[in-house]
Design an enzyme around this catalytic site. Structure first.
Site, short mmCIF file in Angstrom:
data_model
loop_
_atom_site.label_atom_id
_atom_site.label_comp_id
_atom_site.label_asym_id
_atom_site.label_seq_id
_atom_site.Cartn_x
_atom_site.Cartn_y
_atom_site.Cartn_z
N LYS A 26 -24.76 -51.39 8.47
CA LYS A 26 -25.00 -49.95 8.34
C LYS A 26 -23.74 -49.23 7.87
CE LYS A 26 -26.32 -47.66 12.19
NZ LYS A 26 -25.42 -46.53 12.56
N SER A 27 -22.61 -49.54 8.49
CA SER A 27 -21.36 -48.85 8.12
C SER A 27 -21.02 -49.09 6.66
CB SER A 27 -20.21 -49.38 8.99
OG SER A 27 -20.40 -49.04 10.33
N GLY A 99 -24.74 -40.13 12.69
CA GLY A 99 -23.40 -39.56 12.89
C GLY A 99 -22.46 -39.99 11.78
N ARG A 127 -24.34 -33.84 18.84
CA ARG A 127 -23.12 -34.66 18.85
C ARG A 127 -21.89 -33.87 18.39
NH1 ARG A 127 -24.49 -40.42 16.50
NH2 ARG A 127 -22.46 -40.84 17.45
N SER A 172 -11.67 -43.61 16.27
CA SER A 172 -12.95 -43.34 15.61
C SER A 172 -12.85 -43.61 14.12
CB SER A 172 -13.38 -41.89 15.85
OG SER A 172 -14.42 -41.55 14.95
N ASP A 320 -20.39 -50.25 19.60
CA ASP A 320 -21.84 -50.12 19.44
C ASP A 320 -22.62 -51.18 20.21
OD1 ASP A 320 -21.52 -47.95 17.77
OD2 ASP A 320 -21.48 -49.17 15.96
N LYS A 347 -22.66 -40.96 21.93
CA LYS A 347 -23.33 -41.71 20.87
C LYS A 347 -24.75 -41.13 20.67
CE LYS A 347 -19.98 -44.45 19.82
NZ LYS A 347 -19.34 -44.29 18.51
N ARG A 351 -24.91 -43.20 26.33
CA ARG A 351 -25.32 -44.60 26.54
C ARG A 351 -24.98 -45.14 27.92
NH1 ARG A 351 -24.40 -46.90 20.36
NH2 ARG A 351 -26.46 -46.18 19.68
N ARG A 393 -30.34 -48.43 19.72
CA ARG A 393 -29.71 -49.60 20.35
C ARG A 393 -30.16 -49.77 21.81
NH1 ARG A 393 -26.68 -50.97 16.09
NH2 ARG A 393 -25.31 -49.41 15.14
C1 S3P Z 1 -18.99 -46.09 12.66
C2 S3P Z 1 -18.03 -45.85 13.60
C3 S3P Z 1 -18.31 -45.81 15.06
C4 S3P Z 1 -19.63 -46.48 15.38
C5 S3P Z 1 -20.74 -46.05 14.46
C6 S3P Z 1 -20.39 -46.40 13.02
C7 S3P Z 1 -18.62 -46.08 11.23
O1 S3P Z 1 -18.37 -44.46 15.48
O2 S3P Z 1 -19.99 -46.19 16.71
O3 S3P Z 1 -21.96 -46.67 14.80
O4 S3P Z 1 -19.40 -46.56 10.40
O5 S3P Z 1 -17.53 -45.60 10.92
P1 S3P Z 1 -17.06 -43.65 15.96
O6 S3P Z 1 -16.22 -43.38 14.78
O7 S3P Z 1 -17.63 -42.37 16.55
O8 S3P Z 1 -16.40 -44.52 16.98
#
Ligand code: S3P
Length: 440
Positions: A26-27, A99, A127, A172, A320, A347, A351, A393
């Site tokens: 996903k990222s 997010g 959020r 983050s 995650d 999140k 969670r 999740r």
């Molecule tokens: C992500 C960073 C994380 C993760 C999210 C994806 C990303 O969040 O929890 O699912 O793709 O950069 P945070 O930056 O809030 O830790």
């Protein structure tokens, strides 16, 4: 985005066996669309996650005038508009549940000549966004949030951004990435320091798109004023999606499962280390590279797990995966202690609270703390009703728990599983899990 409320019924299933492949990361999928859209030239993405989160990001760029072709499932051809080629939209840009989508877009859109409004679903609308809007403001961005620092975000275009030196108060990758995307439009350098290294996909991908950037664990320096050159991106399978199968096969007796071509970037695989500390039998085979990322086939066999104190240094590398870890902990003998994970409270749901409520409903002893939990494992997991609070999740984690439960588990509000893992139910049942849609 996912309309009507849907539930699952899950119960003890067969041992998990065979080979399977989980959807794309996903990222990486979010970032590939974003950088492809801002690049000069055509970016071909393969292994793209066909989830609602990443599709929402693609739709936002289409709204901003970027042509994206979809020749096949998991394939995207992004006709880059160039750094200054996006067109403003009068419509609200809908990030859905994502997010990552919203925070990274806030950075990219802060440097445009036009105004934008970013909004999301009920969960995303709660959020915290100040973690990105405040440092972006010091770069010269003008972004209004809703009351209390939550979405929608109204981004005022036409601001000249400047690079900053900034020590992130929270670990983050989303905040880091938002600032780096704004840094593309800034005068001077953007220099960031992290309290703990987080996933570095934005840095790696910017380098792959030809942007001058220096980075190492926990720090990055990016120069403003260059151009992105389109490149092809091959997205590995998402470790966070593999995580549910790693836990399920570890806890269901008789399981032996191979999860193919999983991204094993060390900034993502804290759960692998935590599960091994708990006694899990997981081997990485056929290690290789996919699109510049380390991948491997993960072979997992059932093993007797025992509780641990999860090392706090692992927390950002498994941020995650805590819902899945909580299930492993409930199945492990003895107590598991999680600390230093207060980020879990902001999140897609809180969670810590959501997992504690669900585990209690199934008869598992769990005590919440402000930044973690104490989980008493090894007792029977009962049947019952749990509410995922629309958190993908959490829903998938309780589907795993149900595989060793003594009764039927009803998991409420599961539609958002499609944000990150379309087809989870089908893949899980193919592997041996018992999981079905509850009658409406
Ligand atoms: C992500 C960073 C994380 C993760 C999210 C994806 C990303 O969040 O929890 O699912 O793709 O950069 P945070 O930056 O809030 O830790």
């Amino acid at each position: 985005m996912s309309g009507e409320r849907r539930d699952w019924i899950a119960a003890a299933g067969a041992p998990l066996r065979g080979r399977l492949r989980v959807p794309g990361d996903k990222s990486i999928s979010h970032r590939a669309v974003m950088l492809g859209a801002l690049a000069d030239g055509v970016t071909r993405i393969s292994g793209f996650l066909e989830g609602e989160d990443t599709r929402a990001t693609a739709r936002v760029f289409e709204q901003l005038g970027v042509r994206i072709e979809r020749p096949a499932h998991g394939e995207c051809i992004v006709h880059g508009a160039g750094l200054h080629g996006l067109q403003g939209s009068d419509c609200v840009l809908d990030c859905g549940n994502a997010g990552t989508g919203m925070r990274l877009l806030a950075g990219a859109l802060a440097g445009q000549s036009f105004d934008s409004v970013l909004a999301g679903d009920a969960s995303l609308s709660k959020r915290p966004m100040r973690r990105v809007t405040e440092p972006l403001a010091t770069m010269g961005a003008r972004i209004d949030t809703g009351t209390g620092g939550v979405p929608p975000l109204h981004i005022h275009g036409g601001q000249q951004l400047r690079g900053i030196e900034y020590a992130l108060p929270v670990a983050s990758a989303q905040v880091k990435s938002a600032l780096l995307l704004a840094g593309l439009y800034a005068d001077g350098d953007t220099v960031l320091q992290e309290p703990h290294p987080t996933r570095d996909y934005t840095e790696r991908m910017l380098a792959a798109f030809g942007w001058p950037i220096e980075f190492g664990p926990g720090h990055v320096r990016l120069q403003g004023g260059h151009r992105l050159r389109a490149t092809d991106i091959d997205v590995p399978a998402d470790f966070s999606s593999a995580a549910f199968f790693l836990v399920a096969a570890s806890v269901v007796p008789g399981s032996e499962l191979c999860i193919e071509a999983v991204g094993i970037n060390p900034r993502r695989t804290g759960l692998l280390q935590a599960l091994r500390l708990m006694g899990a039998d997981i081997r990485a085979e056929n290690s290789r590279e996919c699109g510049g990322e380390p991948v491997a086939d993960l072979v997992v066999r059932h093993a007797a797990l025992h509780g641990i104190e999860v090392p706090e240094t692992l927390v950002p590398d498994m941020i995650d995966e805590f819902p899945a870890l909580f299930i492993a902990a409930a199945c492990a003998s003895g107590r598991t202690v999680v600390r230093g994970a207060a980020e879990l409270r902001v999140k897609e749901s809180d969670r810590i609270a959501t997992m504690a409520a669900g585990l209690r409903a199934l008869g598992v002893g769990i005590e919440e703390t402000p930044d973690g939990a104490l989980i008493e494992g090894g007792g029977a997991i009962g049947g019952g009703v749990v509410d995922s609070h629309g958190d993908h999740r959490i829903a998938m984690s309780f589907a795993v728990a149900a595989q060793v439960a003594v009764g039927e588990v009803r998991i409420g509000d599961i539609a958002n599983v499609a944000t990150s893992f379309p087809g989870f139910k089908e893949l899980a049942t193919t592997a041996g899990m018992t999981l079905s849609a509850a009658p409406l």
